[in-house]
Design a protein around this motif. Structure first.
Motif, PDB file in Angstrom:
ATOM      1  N   MET A   1       0.838  -1.183   0.000  1.00  0.00           N
ATOM      2  CA  MET A   1       0.000   0.000   0.000  1.00  0.00           C
ATOM      3  C   MET A   1       0.879   1.240   0.000  1.00  0.00           C
ATOM      4  SD  MET A   1      -2.983   1.241   2.647  1.00  0.00           S
ATOM      5  CE  MET A   1      -2.112   2.097   3.933  1.00  0.00           C
ATOM      6  N   SER A   2       0.461   2.236  -0.738  1.00  0.00           N
ATOM      7  CA  SER A   2       1.127   3.536  -0.727  1.00  0.00           C
ATOM      8  C   SER A   2       0.058   4.618  -0.788  1.00  0.00           C
ATOM      9  CB  SER A   2       2.078   3.694  -1.915  1.00  0.00           C
ATOM     10  OG  SER A   2       2.546   5.038  -1.956  1.00  0.00           O
ATOM     11  N   LEU A   3      -0.025   5.416   0.262  1.00  0.00           N
ATOM     12  CA  LEU A   3      -1.010   6.486   0.282  1.00  0.00           C
ATOM     13  C   LEU A   3      -0.734   7.548  -0.766  1.00  0.00           C
ATOM     14  CD1 LEU A   3      -1.595   6.875   4.105  1.00  0.00           C
ATOM     15  CD2 LEU A   3      -3.126   5.889   2.422  1.00  0.00           C
ATOM     16  N   PHE A   4       0.418   7.473  -1.420  1.00  0.00           N
ATOM     17  CA  PHE A   4       0.739   8.410  -2.492  1.00  0.00           C
ATOM     18  C   PHE A   4       0.130   7.979  -3.824  1.00  0.00           C
ATOM     19  CE2 PHE A   4       4.069   9.184   0.628  1.00  0.00           C
ATOM     20  CZ  PHE A   4       3.957  10.549   0.770  1.00  0.00           C
ATOM     21  N   SER A   5      -0.466   6.795  -3.865  1.00  0.00           N
ATOM     22  CA  SER A   5      -1.186   6.363  -5.071  1.00  0.00           C
ATOM     23  C   SER A   5      -2.672   6.630  -4.849  1.00  0.00           C
ATOM     24  CB  SER A   5      -0.946   4.882  -5.366  1.00  0.00           C
ATOM     25  OG  SER A   5      -1.738   4.067  -4.553  1.00  0.00           O
ATOM     26  N   ARG A   6      -3.321   7.095  -5.881  1.00  0.00           N
ATOM     27  CA  ARG A   6      -4.742   7.457  -5.765  1.00  0.00           C
ATOM     28  C   ARG A   6      -5.612   6.282  -5.300  1.00  0.00           C
ATOM     29  NH1 ARG A   6      -7.843  11.816  -9.289  1.00  0.00           N
ATOM     30  NH2 ARG A   6      -9.956  11.369  -8.625  1.00  0.00           N
ATOM     31  N   PRO A   7      -5.462   5.080  -5.875  1.00  0.00           N
ATOM     32  CA  PRO A   7      -6.309   3.970  -5.417  1.00  0.00           C
ATOM     33  C   PRO A   7      -6.113   3.639  -3.931  1.00  0.00           C
ATOM     34  CG  PRO A   7      -5.292   3.424  -7.517  1.00  0.00           C
ATOM     35  CD  PRO A   7      -4.647   4.687  -7.046  1.00  0.00           C
ATOM     36  N   ASP A   8      -4.875   3.640  -3.459  1.00  0.00           N
ATOM     37  CA  ASP A   8      -4.620   3.325  -2.050  1.00  0.00           C
ATOM     38  C   ASP A   8      -5.090   4.443  -1.132  1.00  0.00           C
ATOM     39  OD1 ASP A   8      -3.567   0.895  -2.807  1.00  0.00           O
ATOM     40  OD2 ASP A   8      -1.477   1.509  -2.572  1.00  0.00           O
ATOM     41  N   PHE A   9      -4.893   5.700  -1.545  1.00  0.00           N
ATOM     42  CA  PHE A   9      -5.386   6.838  -0.769  1.00  0.00           C
ATOM     43  C   PHE A   9      -6.905   6.736  -0.629  1.00  0.00           C
ATOM     44  CE2 PHE A   9      -7.224  11.157  -0.816  1.00  0.00           C
ATOM     45  CZ  PHE A   9      -6.670  11.678   0.349  1.00  0.00           C
ATOM     46  N   GLU A  10      -7.582   6.510  -1.746  1.00  0.00           N
ATOM     47  CA  GLU A  10      -9.037   6.407  -1.735  1.00  0.00           C
ATOM     48  C   GLU A  10      -9.512   5.242  -0.875  1.00  0.00           C
ATOM     49  OE1 GLU A  10     -10.460   6.299  -5.760  1.00  0.00           O
ATOM     50  OE2 GLU A  10      -9.905   8.395  -6.117  1.00  0.00           O
ATOM     51  N   ALA A  11      -8.856   4.108  -0.997  1.00  0.00           N
ATOM     52  CA  ALA A  11      -9.260   2.934  -0.219  1.00  0.00           C
ATOM     53  C   ALA A  11      -9.125   3.209   1.273  1.00  0.00           C
ATOM     54  CB  ALA A  11      -8.422   1.723  -0.611  1.00  0.00           C
ATOM     55  N   TYR A  12      -8.040   3.852   1.671  1.00  0.00           N
ATOM     56  CA  TYR A  12      -7.851   4.135   3.096  1.00  0.00           C
ATOM     57  C   TYR A  12      -8.900   5.117   3.619  1.00  0.00           C
ATOM     58  CZ  TYR A  12      -6.150   5.972   7.448  1.00  0.00           C
ATOM     59  OH  TYR A  12      -6.093   6.392   8.758  1.00  0.00           O
ATOM     60  N   ALA A  88       3.018   3.627   7.959  1.00  0.00           N
ATOM     61  CA  ALA A  88       2.273   3.572   9.222  1.00  0.00           C
ATOM     62  C   ALA A  88       2.138   4.965   9.840  1.00  0.00           C
ATOM     63  CB  ALA A  88       2.954   2.620  10.202  1.00  0.00           C
ATOM     64  N   ASP A  89       3.192   5.769   9.750  1.00  0.00           N
ATOM     65  CA  ASP A  89       3.125   7.143  10.257  1.00  0.00           C
ATOM     66  C   ASP A  89       2.069   7.940   9.499  1.00  0.00           C
ATOM     67  OD1 ASP A  89       5.273   6.723  12.046  1.00  0.00           O
ATOM     68  OD2 ASP A  89       6.757   7.415  10.580  1.00  0.00           O
ATOM     69  N   LEU A  90       2.069   7.811   8.181  1.00  0.00           N
ATOM     70  CA  LEU A  90       1.109   8.555   7.363  1.00  0.00           C
ATOM     71  C   LEU A  90      -0.324   8.139   7.683  1.00  0.00           C
ATOM     72  CD1 LEU A  90       3.025   8.507   3.972  1.00  0.00           C
ATOM     73  CD2 LEU A  90       2.707  10.462   5.497  1.00  0.00           C
ATOM     74  N   VAL A  91      -0.549   6.857   7.846  1.00  0.00           N
ATOM     75  CA  VAL A  91      -1.878   6.356   8.207  1.00  0.00           C
ATOM     76  C   VAL A  91      -2.299   6.967   9.543  1.00  0.00           C
ATOM     77  CG1 VAL A  91      -3.115   4.281   8.992  1.00  0.00           C
ATOM     78  CG2 VAL A  91      -1.800   4.228   6.860  1.00  0.00           C
ATOM     79  N   GLU A  92      -1.396   6.988  10.503  1.00  0.00           N
ATOM     80  CA  GLU A  92      -1.702   7.551  11.822  1.00  0.00           C
ATOM     81  C   GLU A  92      -2.011   9.042  11.734  1.00  0.00           C
ATOM     82  OE1 GLU A  92      -2.490   8.162  15.756  1.00  0.00           O
ATOM     83  OE2 GLU A  92      -2.355   6.249  14.710  1.00  0.00           O
ATOM     84  N   TYR A  93      -1.199   9.807  11.015  1.00  0.00           N
ATOM     85  CA  TYR A  93      -1.429  11.247  10.929  1.00  0.00           C
ATOM     86  C   TYR A  93      -2.713  11.591  10.176  1.00  0.00           C
ATOM     87  CZ  TYR A  93       2.943  12.627  13.127  1.00  0.00           C
ATOM     88  OH  TYR A  93       3.947  12.842  14.043  1.00  0.00           O
ATOM     89  N   ILE A  94      -3.002  10.864   9.113  1.00  0.00           N
ATOM     90  CA  ILE A  94      -4.255  11.124   8.394  1.00  0.00           C
ATOM     91  C   ILE A  94      -5.446  10.722   9.262  1.00  0.00           C
ATOM     92  CG2 ILE A  94      -5.666  10.483   6.389  1.00  0.00           C
ATOM     93  CD1 ILE A  94      -3.030  10.419   4.769  1.00  0.00           C
TER      94      ILE A  94
END
Length: 117
Positions: A1-12, A88-94
């Motif tokens: 997973m990479s929150l920098f990709s649109r599909p992964d950002f959207e899914a999260y 994991a840090d990005l997931v936590e901050y978002i």
């Protein structure tokens, strides 16, 4: 997973109760109760999200993290893919950004969206 990709950002962000996604400001915007809590820019694939004052000072000292244009006075940061932060840090901050913004909604709106904080 990479929150920098649109599909992964959207899914999260879709996994967060009451979230809607819109295209605005050349970015994919995540909102809760019609208030922005995170965004992924088109093309450059940078993330932006709201942080606490303490986190703002810490994060903006890291490589790949800076004050978000137009949002900085409200304590938003922009994060580049080459950041020192891990996924994991990005997931936590978002997630924190979501909880902060959702917590600012009226109880009525929170109830309508099914948000339990």
């Amino acid at each position: 997973m990479s929150l920098f990709s649109r599909p992964d950002f959207e899914a999260y962000v879709r996994g967060l109760t009451g979230t809607t996604l819109v295209d605005q400001w050349d970015a994919r915007i995540a909102k809760v109760g019609n208030k922005v809590f995170a965004l992924l820019t088109d093309g450059e694939n940078r993330l932006a999200f709201k942080v606490s004052e303490e986190s703002f000072e810490i994060l903006t000292s890291l490589k790949g993290v800076s004050q978000a244009p137009y949002f900085a006075k409200r304590k938003w940061v922009t994060v580049e893919p080459a950041t020192e932060l891990n996924e994991a840090d990005l997931v936590e901050y978002i997630g924190r950004s979501y909880r902060t913004v959702a917590g600012s909604l009226t109880r009525k709106v929170q109830a309508e969206l099914g948000i339990i904080l």
